[in-house]
Design a protein around this motif. Structure first.
Motif, mmCIF file in Angstrom:
data_model
loop_
_atom_site.group_PDB
_atom_site.id
_atom_site.type_symbol
_atom_site.label_atom_id
_atom_site.label_comp_id
_atom_site.label_asym_id
_atom_site.label_seq_id
_atom_site.Cartn_x
_atom_site.Cartn_y
_atom_site.Cartn_z
ATOM 1 N N SER A 1 1.084 -1.322 0.308
ATOM 2 C CA SER A 1 -0.097 -0.292 0.111
ATOM 3 C C SER A 1 1.198 0.983 0.043
ATOM 4 C CB SER A 1 -0.819 0.029 1.430
ATOM 5 O OG SER A 1 -0.237 0.235 2.657
ATOM 6 N N LYS A 2 2.190 1.166 0.383
ATOM 7 C CA LYS A 2 2.883 1.987 0.160
ATOM 8 C C LYS A 2 2.933 3.461 1.666
ATOM 9 C CE LYS A 2 5.294 0.549 -2.970
ATOM 10 N NZ LYS A 2 6.456 0.410 -3.168
ATOM 11 N N LYS A 3 1.804 2.233 2.678
ATOM 12 C CA LYS A 3 1.513 3.531 3.820
ATOM 13 C C LYS A 3 2.587 2.969 4.554
ATOM 14 C CE LYS A 3 -2.308 5.533 1.840
ATOM 15 N NZ LYS A 3 -2.442 6.612 1.809
ATOM 16 N N THR A 4 2.278 4.489 5.849
ATOM 17 C CA THR A 4 3.350 3.724 6.659
ATOM 18 C C THR A 4 2.358 3.940 8.141
ATOM 19 O OG1 THR A 4 5.314 4.924 6.199
ATOM 20 C CG2 THR A 4 5.338 4.518 8.084
ATOM 21 N N VAL A 5 2.766 2.382 9.489
ATOM 22 C CA VAL A 5 2.065 1.909 9.761
ATOM 23 C C VAL A 5 3.226 1.867 11.430
ATOM 24 C CG1 VAL A 5 0.388 1.703 8.536
ATOM 25 C CG2 VAL A 5 2.183 -0.125 9.689
ATOM 26 N N TYR A 6 3.131 2.002 12.442
ATOM 27 C CA TYR A 6 3.683 1.729 13.197
ATOM 28 C C TYR A 6 2.766 0.525 13.898
ATOM 29 C CZ TYR A 6 4.128 6.864 14.434
ATOM 30 O OH TYR A 6 4.279 8.300 13.480
ATOM 31 N N ALA A 7 4.169 -0.006 14.215
ATOM 32 C CA ALA A 7 3.293 -1.499 14.598
ATOM 33 C C ALA A 7 4.663 -1.542 16.022
ATOM 34 C CB ALA A 7 4.841 -2.012 13.315
ATOM 35 N N THR A 8 4.241 -2.932 16.762
ATOM 36 C CA THR A 8 5.000 -3.150 17.791
ATOM 37 C C THR A 8 5.825 -4.225 17.510
ATOM 38 O OG1 THR A 8 2.776 -2.284 18.817
ATOM 39 C CG2 THR A 8 4.494 -4.265 20.196
ATOM 40 N N VAL A 9 7.149 -4.302 17.668
ATOM 41 C CA VAL A 9 7.525 -5.528 17.622
ATOM 42 C C VAL A 9 8.076 -6.914 18.787
ATOM 43 C CG1 VAL A 9 10.202 -6.228 17.553
ATOM 44 C CG2 VAL A 9 9.384 -3.760 16.861
ATOM 45 N N THR A 10 7.418 -8.275 18.074
ATOM 46 C CA THR A 10 7.954 -8.978 18.454
ATOM 47 C C THR A 10 8.112 -10.242 18.665
ATOM 48 O OG1 THR A 10 6.029 -10.113 17.306
ATOM 49 C CG2 THR A 10 4.809 -8.406 18.418
ATOM 50 N N GLY A 11 9.534 -9.814 17.535
ATOM 51 C CA GLY A 11 10.728 -11.190 17.213
ATOM 52 C C GLY A 11 11.402 -10.595 16.062
ATOM 53 N N PRO A 12 12.288 -11.599 16.086
ATOM 54 C CA PRO A 12 13.148 -11.374 14.735
ATOM 55 C C PRO A 12 12.167 -10.245 13.704
ATOM 56 C CG PRO A 12 13.540 -12.623 16.077
ATOM 57 C CD PRO A 12 12.341 -12.519 16.266
ATOM 58 N N ASN A 13 12.001 -9.731 13.304
ATOM 59 C CA ASN A 13 11.762 -9.061 11.809
ATOM 60 C C ASN A 13 10.082 -9.492 11.809
ATOM 61 O OD1 ASN A 13 14.185 -8.019 10.999
ATOM 62 N ND2 ASN A 13 14.917 -10.040 10.328
ATOM 63 N N GLN A 14 9.943 -9.256 12.844
ATOM 64 C CA GLN A 14 7.712 -9.298 12.985
ATOM 65 C C GLN A 14 7.167 -8.435 13.738
ATOM 66 O OE1 GLN A 14 8.057 -13.396 14.825
ATOM 67 N NE2 GLN A 14 8.172 -14.354 13.325
ATOM 68 N N ALA A 15 6.222 -8.063 13.642
ATOM 69 C CA ALA A 15 5.991 -6.622 14.127
ATOM 70 C C ALA A 15 4.178 -7.121 13.909
ATOM 71 C CB ALA A 15 6.273 -5.480 13.661
ATOM 72 N N ILE A 16 3.385 -6.433 15.156
ATOM 73 C CA ILE A 16 1.572 -6.345 15.408
ATOM 74 C C ILE A 16 1.480 -4.547 14.932
ATOM 75 C CG2 ILE A 16 -0.256 -7.039 16.864
ATOM 76 C CD1 ILE A 16 1.192 -9.550 17.963
ATOM 77 N N VAL A 17 0.407 -5.038 14.352
ATOM 78 C CA VAL A 17 0.155 -3.300 14.057
ATOM 79 C C VAL A 17 -1.427 -3.976 14.444
ATOM 80 C CG1 VAL A 17 -0.837 -2.321 11.903
ATOM 81 C CG2 VAL A 17 1.319 -3.802 11.561
ATOM 82 N N GLY A 18 -1.689 -2.758 15.279
ATOM 83 C CA GLY A 18 -3.010 -2.892 15.562
ATOM 84 C C GLY A 18 -3.021 -2.715 17.310
#
Length: 235
Positions: free
Chosen positions: A209-226
């Protein structure tokens, strides 16, 4: 001088108050005597501590298991003591110092800068409490899962300034993002705009989407949005 007496008091010899620092228990008999003295003083004072002997101890006359400590005279200010130690029907007077110690975690082997510390990397030593600074870590929970800011040597106390949270996502890395809501869960790939460790909220650009979001890091190169209320931001 206020004293704490156990059983029958013994008068301190003046030479003991002026004695040089004690010697470490080296022989098996000296170690056995030091252990029994430390147990007796720990029980009496309620303080975990170690004993340093003022002088060498002669060979024991009986089995180490039959050691008995009595007639302890302890000065809580100087931390010096005298005591009678019975072995094989014979008694000897022993003098030394009893110092309060604290268990602190140290590394079993060298950990390089940037490496994460695992539970298997940690062992425990006893350290004189009076020599501990406020920055020395005394809990394994504050060490395990952290990364070394610099090379850390084995067997040395670890200070808070020596550690940092390990970087799970490096700036510019490809990140697997999980979008979660009450009704669905979606996965997308993004590029990290900034780096971060576990639990950090970082900016990630969704490559589709080329959108920038804020994500919470959960592990190596992994993150959760929302998750955790992390807001979604547009470019």
């Amino acid at each position: 001088m206020q004293m704490i007496h156990f059983l029958r008091p013994i008068v301190f010899l003046s030479v003991l108050l002026l004695a040089a620092p004690g010697v470490q228990a080296e022989t098996a008999d000296e170690r056995a005597v030091a252990r029994e003295l430390a147990k007796a003083l720990t029980r009496a004072t309620g303080e975990l501590g170690n004993v340093t002997l003022a002088s060498a101890v002669p060979a024991l006359a009986g089995p180490k298991a039959e050691l008995a400590v009595s007639e302890v005279d302890f000065d809580p200010r100087s931390r010096r003591f005298t005591a009678m130690v019975a072995s094989g029907g014979e008694k000897m007077q022993v003098a030394g110092r009893f110092v309060v110690v604290q268990r602190v975690p140290v590394l079993r082997q060298r950990v390089a800068s940037g490496d994460e510390i695992r539970a298997a990397d940690v062992q425990w030593i006893e350290m004189e409490t009076a020599r501990m600074s406020g920055d020395i870590i005394d809990s394994a929970g504050d060490v395990v899962g952290m990364a070394a800011k610099r090379d850390l040597m084995a067997g040395q106390p670890i200070r808070g300034r020596d550690l940092t949270r390990p970087v799970m996502v490096a700036k510019g890395a490809m990140v697997t993002m999980v979008f979660r809501s009450q009704f669905m869960s979606l996965t997308a790939t993004g590029r990290a705009i900034e780096g971060g460790g576990r639990g950090d909220v970082i900016q990630v650009m969704n490559l589709q989407s080329k959108k920038t979001v804020y994500a919470t890091v959960t592990g190596p190169n992994q993150a959760i949005v929302g998750a955790g209320g992390a807001p979604v931001a547009s470019n």
